[in-house]
Design a protein around this motif. Structure first.
Motif, PDB file in Angstrom:
ATOM      1  N   LEU A 256       0.828  -1.214   0.000  1.00 18.30           N
ATOM      2  CA  LEU A 256       0.000   0.000   0.000  1.00 18.30           C
ATOM      3  C   LEU A 256       0.859   1.260   0.000  1.00 18.30           C
ATOM      4  N   VAL A 257       0.284   2.345  -0.559  1.00 19.22           N
ATOM      5  CA  VAL A 257       0.911   3.662  -0.446  1.00 19.22           C
ATOM      6  C   VAL A 257      -0.116   4.621   0.159  1.00 19.22           C
ATOM      7  N   VAL A 258       0.304   5.363   1.145  1.00 20.56           N
ATOM      8  CA  VAL A 258      -0.579   6.362   1.744  1.00 20.56           C
ATOM      9  C   VAL A 258       0.073   7.737   1.624  1.00 20.56           C
ATOM     10  N   ASN A 259      -0.696   8.659   1.073  1.00 19.10           N
ATOM     11  CA  ASN A 259      -0.203  10.036   0.947  1.00 19.10           C
ATOM     12  C   ASN A 259      -0.891  10.869   2.030  1.00 19.10           C
TER      13      ASN A 259
ATOM     14  N   GLN B  31      -4.622  -6.696  -0.601  1.00 14.90           N
ATOM     15  CA  GLN B  31      -4.622  -5.837  -1.800  1.00 14.90           C
ATOM     16  C   GLN B  31      -5.936  -5.923  -2.582  1.00 14.90           C
ATOM     17  N   CYS B  32      -7.047  -5.919  -1.846  1.00 14.06           N
ATOM     18  CA  CYS B  32      -8.352  -5.989  -2.525  1.00 14.06           C
ATOM     19  C   CYS B  32      -8.690  -4.677  -3.231  1.00 14.06           C
ATOM     20  N   GLY B  33      -8.105  -3.576  -2.759  1.00 16.71           N
ATOM     21  CA  GLY B  33      -8.289  -2.282  -3.436  1.00 16.71           C
ATOM     22  C   GLY B  33      -9.529  -1.515  -3.031  1.00 16.71           C
ATOM     23  N   LEU B  34     -10.280  -2.034  -2.028  1.00 17.62           N
ATOM     24  CA  LEU B  34     -11.493  -1.319  -1.624  1.00 17.62           C
ATOM     25  C   LEU B  34     -11.168   0.044  -1.008  1.00 17.62           C
ATOM     26  N   CYS B  35     -10.009   0.143  -0.370  1.00 16.59           N
ATOM     27  CA  CYS B  35      -9.611   1.422   0.214  1.00 16.59           C
ATOM     28  C   CYS B  35      -9.405   2.464  -0.889  1.00 16.59           C
TER      29      CYS B  35
ATOM     30  N   ALA C  36      -5.829   9.332  -1.610  1.00 15.05           N
ATOM     31  CA  ALA C  36      -4.681   9.368  -0.708  1.00 15.05           C
ATOM     32  C   ALA C  36      -4.151   7.989  -0.355  1.00 15.05           C
ATOM     33  N   ILE C  37      -4.839   6.948  -0.830  1.00 13.30           N
ATOM     34  CA  ILE C  37      -4.347   5.592  -0.529  1.00 13.30           C
ATOM     35  C   ILE C  37      -4.536   4.719  -1.770  1.00 13.30           C
ATOM     36  N   TYR C  38      -3.539   3.924  -2.057  1.00 16.27           N
ATOM     37  CA  TYR C  38      -3.717   3.012  -3.196  1.00 16.27           C
ATOM     38  C   TYR C  38      -2.837   1.787  -3.055  1.00 16.27           C
ATOM     39  N   VAL C  39      -3.245   0.779  -3.828  1.00 12.65           N
ATOM     40  CA  VAL C  39      -2.578  -0.511  -3.797  1.00 12.65           C
ATOM     41  C   VAL C  39      -1.406  -0.482  -4.768  1.00 12.65           C
ATOM     42  N   ARG C  40      -0.283  -0.987  -4.333  1.00 11.47           N
ATOM     43  CA  ARG C  40       0.892  -0.972  -5.222  1.00 11.47           C
ATOM     44  C   ARG C  40       0.834  -2.115  -6.228  1.00 11.47           C
ATOM     45  N   GLY C  41       1.375  -1.872  -7.383  1.00  6.56           N
ATOM     46  CA  GLY C  41       1.557  -2.934  -8.374  1.00  6.56           C
ATOM     47  C   GLY C  41       0.268  -3.394  -8.998  1.00  6.56           C
ATOM     48  N   LYS C  42      -0.771  -2.575  -8.929  1.00 12.81           N
ATOM     49  CA  LYS C  42      -2.030  -2.993  -9.566  1.00 12.81           C
ATOM     50  C   LYS C  42      -2.466  -1.963 -10.574  1.00 12.81           C
TER      51      LYS C  42
ATOM     52  N   PRO D  60       1.231   9.610  -6.632  1.00 10.36           N
ATOM     53  CA  PRO D  60      -0.138   9.091  -6.597  1.00 10.36           C
ATOM     54  C   PRO D  60      -0.272   7.801  -7.389  1.00 10.36           C
ATOM     55  N   SER D  61      -1.434   7.180  -7.317  1.00 14.82           N
ATOM     56  CA  SER D  61      -1.670   5.931  -8.050  1.00 14.82           C
ATOM     57  C   SER D  61      -1.537   6.193  -9.541  1.00 14.82           C
ATOM     58  N   ALA D  62      -1.348   5.113 -10.295  1.00 17.22           N
ATOM     59  CA  ALA D  62      -1.167   5.253 -11.742  1.00 17.22           C
ATOM     60  C   ALA D  62      -2.390   5.942 -12.353  1.00 17.22           C
ATOM     61  N   LEU D  63      -3.573   5.565 -11.897  1.00 19.76           N
ATOM     62  CA  LEU D  63      -4.803   6.153 -12.439  1.00 19.76           C
ATOM     63  C   LEU D  63      -4.867   7.649 -12.165  1.00 19.76           C
ATOM     64  N   VAL D  64      -4.611   8.008 -10.910  1.00 21.90           N
ATOM     65  CA  VAL D  64      -4.667   9.424 -10.535  1.00 21.90           C
ATOM     66  C   VAL D  64      -3.569  10.206 -11.255  1.00 21.90           C
ATOM     67  N   ASN D  65      -2.418   9.613 -11.305  1.00 20.45           N
ATOM     68  CA  ASN D  65      -1.300  10.276 -11.975  1.00 20.45           C
ATOM     69  C   ASN D  65      -1.607  10.525 -13.453  1.00 20.45           C
ATOM     70  N   GLU D  66      -2.311   9.571 -14.051  1.00 16.43           N
ATOM     71  CA  GLU D  66      -2.604   9.666 -15.475  1.00 16.43           C
ATOM     72  C   GLU D  66      -3.704  10.687 -15.772  1.00 16.43           C
ATOM     73  N   TYR D  67      -4.757  10.687 -14.985  1.00 16.02           N
ATOM     74  CA  TYR D  67      -5.941  11.452 -15.362  1.00 16.02           C
ATOM     75  C   TYR D  67      -6.212  12.700 -14.524  1.00 16.02           C
ATOM     76  N   PHE D  68      -5.426  12.933 -13.520  1.00 15.61           N
ATOM     77  CA  PHE D  68      -5.682  14.094 -12.671  1.00 15.61           C
ATOM     78  C   PHE D  68      -4.596  15.148 -12.830  1.00 15.61           C
ATOM     79  N   ARG D  69      -4.970  16.376 -12.574  1.00 20.26           N
ATOM     80  CA  ARG D  69      -3.983  17.449 -12.500  1.00 20.26           C
ATOM     81  C   ARG D  69      -3.479  17.436 -11.065  1.00 20.26           C
ATOM     82  N   THR D  70      -2.495  16.590 -10.842  1.00 21.99           N
ATOM     83  CA  THR D  70      -2.097  16.311  -9.465  1.00 21.99           C
ATOM     84  C   THR D  70      -1.556  17.553  -8.748  1.00 21.99           C
TER      85      THR D  70
END
Lengths: 178, 377, 68, 272
Positions: free
Chosen positions: C11-14, C50-54, C62-68, D2-12
């Protein structure tokens, strides 16, 4: 300078606005200047309606009729409403049904509506008969260019009818001034 | 060669001019006395690959015009008094977001529904200040059918050049009148297109103005991926709450018109050289003013005419010059004194001001202007 | 921004973008997260599947699953 | 990062967004980009248009051609964009007040025309930007700052309204039912015609607080507990549906699209 101020009046649906447009267009085909204005709105669809045309060899500034040289009226209501302002040496061309009262102005009383309805059998050509009469009496435009202008404005398939209406209207006018 | 002269209505000339200028989109809503513009646009636009849409109301028409313009289509709407009122919020949007567009207002009597089919010139101030806040605007007033054609093209050109909504302020007299016109050939017509960015997406700042105070404009769909908002924004186009940025934006919007006034302002004058009295009028009233002036000249009176063609910004400089030698200005208008207010502001006490006003739904006749001037002389 | 980022294998949390609403915490099926001082914290990364519901329901990205 | 999706489609560089903690709008905004991503649409041929209100701030964060307009008028602006350039995929982001109060007329007429615009209504049942006034979707008897004694207006059923007005694709999901929301948006964009997806959001700050609905989490839980998919609803008794609301795909019946129909006129005339 040759200038004519013309007012065509009647009831909405008689086609006098188109009549005014045709007269103005004929004048332009003759190389003159012309301006056409009209009453708008509900009165153009019933009640008394009017179309005004100024034809001049000169530039036309103010576009509305001030000193009417030629006044046409096809209904009593429009006569009562719009006949004021006709010049003393002007002419009035009215349908036979209209009571004009005493007037110093030269009046031609002619069976315009009757001709369209009963002779030609088509009320829709009342306006064409009327402008034929106006042109014959006033000579503001020639018969030839008027016919060209009429043909520019009538629906496909009605050319012969309208030519005939113009012809009959013109004769009606010519006979009246004889 | 057959003469090109035709009988044409003012409203028709407006559409002919718009198409000659490159109009590719029209959105409108029926309202007398402007409706013929929508009708003729509906007929002609698809024939030149353009688009016409009758929207659900006046507000939507103005909105659609702005949306279409952002894709690069030259766009126009046409309306009359009540509809012009409804468009005002989005006219302000176009002014702030600097989206080129042409808004035709065929003026009729008002306020409110008023005398729906009757001529008036009551929207002079609405054209200038109809939307809220300080904003730039250009308004042009034709007084003949041919001039309607020419000024519609000019309206498009100015809106493209300065990224500003341009109002073609017609009146019922000119809109509905038919007269003889000869239209120019396409090659004789000057066409101006909006300035495009010369840099790529990474460098493009959609609201960074050049030295002429006008920012280059990209189209949607070209890959610039830029943001347009009605909020105060900085050069990037994104909202800002910075007082300095907001101040800079609002002043630039006004200054970009001020800076180019000489290019924008046009007027016509006749017999002003020796005139004691000058009739000031616009649009349909100018036709009566011309007749009045000619008749008074025949009687030996020194009368001239001054006709703003660009009514906003007003031809202030020239009027001020005239004020130093003219005794009296007679402002004739189909309202209760809107142009007179501007004339009064400019001439102050340098010359006398007299008014001819009419609001009964009828045109001002030359005789009414003559009578007023004869009182003065 | 990088100095306020929690990066784990899964996970990554910003923390800069996190507003501490607790949605991810509530709907995480494995109780991997908690809110502390108005920011989300990873408390048990081993349980993360890593279900990704978060990520799916985080309104702040602000939170996402790595490698997906 | 940020996530790949956010990085791709958002003005981060514009993030974090301005919405309150727990506001459902961020979830819905992300769902839109997820749908766009799944469809693999051409990036530079997408235009996102919004009106005024909390939801209408979303396009500012999204890296496309974006247009933030006046209150209620997003669909009217979008109509101009789409008419003038039918190659663009036009997506409207709007709120319940923006779409159905001040912009109600534009909404029904865009539905009627079946113009190819996908409209996502972020419905939070309240005017959030102005501080909690009742909207056309505030449930009857609920409170707002302008309904201090309870709202006596009946709420709009937005999907029913859109379907009746002629929209050819209509669905509803919630911030909680995010996967469903993404798939509805995907299908809505795929539909060549007017598509409306109601995305039930949560406003814990105004609607929630005013009506004692608890936290954002509580409000999402409520969505989870009270939503019934339309496919399941047909097998349920009226009693078990009491107090529930439907989600899912309500209408998917393609019809000729407006700008294509107009193009046919152009083609016909240009052939003449």
């Amino acid at each position: 300078m040759d200038r004519h101020e013309i007012r065509l009046s009647g009831s909405g649906g008689q086609g006098l606005i188109t009549g005014g447009i045709i007269l103005a267009e004929a004048a332009i085909l003759e190389g003159k200047n012309a301006v056409q204005t009209q009453s708008y709105g509900p009165e153009a669809r019933g009640g008394a309606s009017k179309a005004e045309v100024i034809i001049s060899t000169d530039k036309i500034d103010f576009p509305k009729v001030r000193d009417c040289d030629i006044f046409l009226s096809l209904t009593q209501k429009s006569f009562d409403q719009y006949s004021k302002g006709v010049k003393e040496n002007g002419i009035m061309i009215v349908d036979e049904s209209i009571e004009t009262g005493d007037s110093k102005i030269k009046v031609y009383k002619l069976p315009i509506i009757h001709t369209a309805h009963n002779v030609l059998g088509k009320p829709m050509v009342t306006n064409i008969v009327a402008i034929g009469v106006v042109a014959a009496i006033s000579k503001v435009v020639s018969k030839e260019v008027l016919e060209e202008a009429v043909l520019n404005h009538v629906p496909n398939g009605t050319e012969e009818l309208n030519k005939k209406a113009l012809e009959i209207g013109y004769s009606l006018g010519e006979n009246a001034v004889k | 060669m057959k003469s090109k002269a035709r009988l044409m209505q003012g409203n028709e000339a407006c559409v002919e001019g718009a198409i000659a200028a490159g109009m590719k989109f029209f959105a409108g809503y029926p309202i007398t006395p402007s409706t013929e513009i929508a009708e003729i646009a509906a007929e002609k636009l698809p024939r030149v690959g353009g688009k016409f849409i009758q929207m659900e109301d006046e507000i939507a028409s103005m909105a659609a015009v702005i949306g279409a313009s952002l894709t690069g289509s030259k766009s126009m709407t046409a309306t009359s008094g009540p509809g012009f009122s409804l468009k005002q919020e989005n006219i302000g949007y176009a002014a702030l977001a600097e989206v080129p567009c042409v808004v035709v207002d065929v003026q009729r009597s008002g306020p409110s529904t008023g005398l729906p089919t009757s001529p008036a010139q009551g929207d002079i101030m609405q054209a200038r200040w109809g939307t809220h806040g300080d904003h730039p605007v250009i308004a042009l007033t034709p007084s003949s059918v041919r001039e309607t054609f020419d000024l519609t093209i000019r309206a498009f050109n100015l809106s493209e050049k300065y990224r500003v909504p341009v109002i073609l302020l017609m009146d019922e007299i000119i809109g509905h009148m038919r007269e003889r016109v000869e239209l120019p050939d396409a090659f004789e017509i000057e066409i101006v297109n909006r300035k495009k960015p010369t840099v790529g997406r990474d460098q493009y700042l959609p609201y960074k103005a050049d030295e002429d105070l006008i920012p280059p404009m990209a189209n949607y769909g070209e890959g610039y991926r830029f943001h347009v908002t009605g909020l105060a924004h900085d050069e990037t186009g994104f909202p800002t709450n910075s007082p300095a940025m907001a101040d800079k934006l609002y002043r630039r919007l006004m200054d970009k018109i001020e800076m180019h006034k000489d290019d924008i302002i046009q007027w016509e004058e006749e017999n002003t050289d020796d005139a004691d009295v000058v009739i000031v009028s616009i649009g349909g009233v100018s036709r009566a003013a011309d007749t009045a002036m000619k008749q008074l000249r025949e009687k030996g009176y020194k009368v001239g005419t001054f006709r703003p063609i660009t009514v906003w910004p007003f031809p202030e400089k020239r009027l001020l010059e005239l004020a130093s030698k003219v005794k009296t200005f007679v402002v004739a208008e189909m309202n209760l004194g809107q142009i007179a207010l501007e004339v009064e502001r400019i001439i102050k006490d340098k010359a006398e001001l007299k008014k001819v006003n009419k609001v009964n739904g009828e045109a001002i006749y030359p005789e009414e202007i003559i009578a007023r001037i004869e009182e003065v002389l | 921004m990088n100095n306020n980022e929690t990066v784990t294998d899964k996970l990554v949390v910003n923390e800069n973008w996190c507003k501490g609403c607790g949605i991810c915490v509530k709907f995480c099926p494995k109780n991997v997260l908690k809110v502390e001082n108005e920011k989300v914290k990873v408390i048990d990364i081993d349980k993360c599947i890593q279900c990704g519901l978060c990520e799916l329901r985080c309104p702040d990205f602000a939170i996402y699953v790595r490698g997906k | 990062m940020p996530s790949a999706l956010v990085n791709e489609y958002f003005r981060t560089n514009k993030l974090p967004q301005i919405w309150c903690p727990g506001c459902g709008h961020g979830i819905i905004t992300r769902a839109i980009t997820a749908a766009i991503d799944k469809l693999g649409l051409e990036r530079d041929k997408i235009c996102i248009v919004s009106g005024i209100g909390c939801s209408s701030r979303a396009p500012g964060y999204m890296d496309f051609d974006t247009l933030h307009t006046t209150h209620g008028r997003a669909i009217a602006f979008a109509t101009g964009v789409k008419m003038a350039n039918p190659d663009l995929k036009v997506i409207v982001i709007t709120g319940d007040g923006d779409a159905t109060a001040i912009g109600g007329n534009h909404l029904i007429h865009a539905c009627r025309r079946n113009i190819d615009i996908t409209t996502i209504v972020f419905n939070n049942n309240i005017y959030g930007m102005t501080g909690g006034q009742y909207s056309p979707t505030t449930p009857k008897f609920d409170k707002g700052t302008t309904a201090p004694y309870g709202n006596i207006d009946k709420a709009f059923d937005i999907p029913a309204l859109a379907a009746a007005a002629g929209a050819t694709y209509v669905g509803r999901s919630t911030a909680y039912h995010t996967q469903l929301l993404i798939s509805l948006i995907e299908n809505g964009i795929k539909n060549e015609g007017f598509s409306l997806i109601e995305a039930l959001s949560v406003c814990p700050t105004y609607y929630g607080r005013k009506n004692k609905k608890g936290s954002a989490v509580d409000m999402l839980e409520w969505q989870k507990d009270h939503a019934v998919n339309i496919s399941a609803a047909s097998k349920m008794t009226p009693e078990s549906l009491e107090g529930k609301f439907l989600i899912g795909e309500f209408k998917n019946s393609p019809e000729p699209e407006y700008t294509s129909e107009y193009q046919k006129i152009i083609d016909r005339l240009c052939k003449e």
